[in-house]
Design a protein around this motif. Structure first.
Motif, PDB file in Angstrom:
ATOM      1  N   ASP A 192      -5.943  -1.901  -4.887  1.00 35.09           N
ATOM      2  CA  ASP A 192      -5.271  -2.370  -3.669  1.00 35.09           C
ATOM      3  C   ASP A 192      -6.173  -3.384  -2.969  1.00 35.09           C
ATOM      4  N   GLN A 234      -8.185  -0.242  -0.477  1.00 35.12           N
ATOM      5  CA  GLN A 234      -8.510  -1.390   0.362  1.00 35.12           C
ATOM      6  C   GLN A 234      -9.808  -1.052   1.100  1.00 35.12           C
ATOM      7  N   SER A 276       0.833  -1.213   0.000  1.00 36.18           N
ATOM      8  CA  SER A 276       0.000   0.000   0.000  1.00 36.18           C
ATOM      9  C   SER A 276       0.862   1.256   0.000  1.00 36.18           C
TER      10      SER A 276
HETATM   11 MG   LIG Z   1      -2.040  -2.729   2.146  1.00 32.35          MG
END
Ligand SMILES: [Mg+2]
Ligand SMILES: Nc1ncnc2c1ncn2[C@@H]1O[C@H](COP(=O)(O)OP(=O)(O)OP(=O)(O)O)[C@@H](O)[C@H]1O
Length: 320
Positions: free
Chosen positions: A179, A97, A49
């Motif tokens: 992500d 995410q 990330s």
């Molecule tokens: Mg991550």
């Protein structure tokens, strides 16, 4: 040779914290061609990330970022933030995410898509509504006129993720960063969402970075795969090469820990040890203490990512 869409060389990211400097990314280099899907895999905390936030210019204020080169579509992004802010969300777009937390819970999803469209240029109220409904239809949401009126809590996790994809695609980006786009979804919905992302990427000739801790998923959906461990890119190769000729002991460990159609759950091996503490002085190889192939010089001599074949590079002194 064609010029890659994205070229990153020598990217490092540190965070200053009260308990010291956290050296997350170190000397990360890779490129993505037009139309390509690049998977980035690695266990939790490996810096996946942070890498995508660095590309998007969305790192926290305590971050220090350094790179030799970052170019995107011929534009130098390795300088003042202004070049990046002009293309972020337009040419370069991201699915974050956890879709539920990224959506506004008290706003209709259709309106949320309209907001994104408006941010990218003037558009009349009726055109915006039509475009938002078209965006919902594009991500194969059934009955998009009705779903335009829905609040996120009225939609399943898979539908929320489609809304996020619709928002990310609404300005026709050249690169989509996804992500962990299927975390928290059941296996069937996961496959549907992944098929959708792949189809949309192919249809609109975009490129994509797919971030996941699931090597099997990356192997199925990506053209090339980059493996990250503790902020180092330890191996990068075409998905086919990586499956049959992986060269880094960490990649071998990830494959051994990944279930396939033929493995039983109790055949799966876990990778020994943990990620190193990124606040400490780290050896040149950050996998050293987990590695059964290490030699004395692994502790002292720097080891860059080196080409070992066509489109195959590894960061290891003693590859498999
Ligand atoms: Mg991550
Ligand atoms: N603002 C920050 N300050 C200090 N450390 C940070 C900060 N942001 C991230 N980190 C650290 O960077 C490392 C990498 O985090 P990152 O979120 O990129 O991992 P990840 O590979 O995406 O993991 P996951 O699979 O769990 O999402 C972690 O050790 C994390 O604690």
């Amino acid at each position: 040779m064609s010029v890659p869409l994205l070229q990153v060389d020598g990217l490092s990211v540190n965070f200053r914290t009260r308990s010291g400097t956290v050296k997350v990314l170190d000397d990360v280099s890779f490129s993505i061609d037009k139309g390509e899907i690049l998977g980035i895999v690695g266990e939790s905390g490996s810096g996946k990330s942070v890498l995508s936030y660095a590309l998007m210019g969305l790192l926290d204020d305590n971050a220090q970022i350094k790179a030799d080169t970052i170019t995107f579509g011929g534009i130098d992004l390795n300088g003042p933030a202004s070049a990046l802010s002009a293309i972020r969300g337009r040419e370069l777009s991201m699915i974050f995410q956890s879709p539920r937390t990224a959506l506004n819970p008290i706003m209709k999803v259709g309106k949320q898509i309209e907001d994104v469209l408006r941010r990218h240029g003037p558009v009349s109220r009726s055109n915006a509504k039509a475009a938002a409904i078209a965006a919902l239809a594009r991500v194969r949401i059934p009955d998009p006129e009705r779903r335009y009126e829905a609040y996120p809590f009225e939609l399943s996790g898979g539908m929320c993720q489609r809304v996020m994809i619709a928002m990310a695609l609404s300005c026709s980006p050249s690169l989509l960063i996804a992500d962990e786009p299927t975390t928290g979804l059941d296996v069937t919905t996961q496959a549907v969402v992944m098929d959708l992302i792949r189809d949309l990427v192919r249809e609109s000739r975009m490129s994509s970075i797919l971030i996941t801790h699931d090597l099997a998923l990356a192997a199925e959906y990506c053209d090339r795969i980059a493996v990250m461990h503790a902020g180092h890119m330890v191996e990068i190769a075409s998905a086919r090469t990586l499956r049959s000729h992986f060269a880094h002991p960490y990649t071998r460990g990830l494959f051994a820990a990944t279930p396939t159609a033929d493995t039983e759950l109790n055949d799966l091996a876990s990778i020994p040890g943990n990620l190193p503490d990124l606040r400490l002085d780290l050896p040149p190889c950050r996998f050293l203490h987990r590695c059964d192939r290490r030699q004395a010089d692994c502790e002292t001599a720097p080891v860059p990512l080196q080409a070992i074949g066509t489109d195959h590079s590894v960061r290891c002194r003693y590859p498999l």
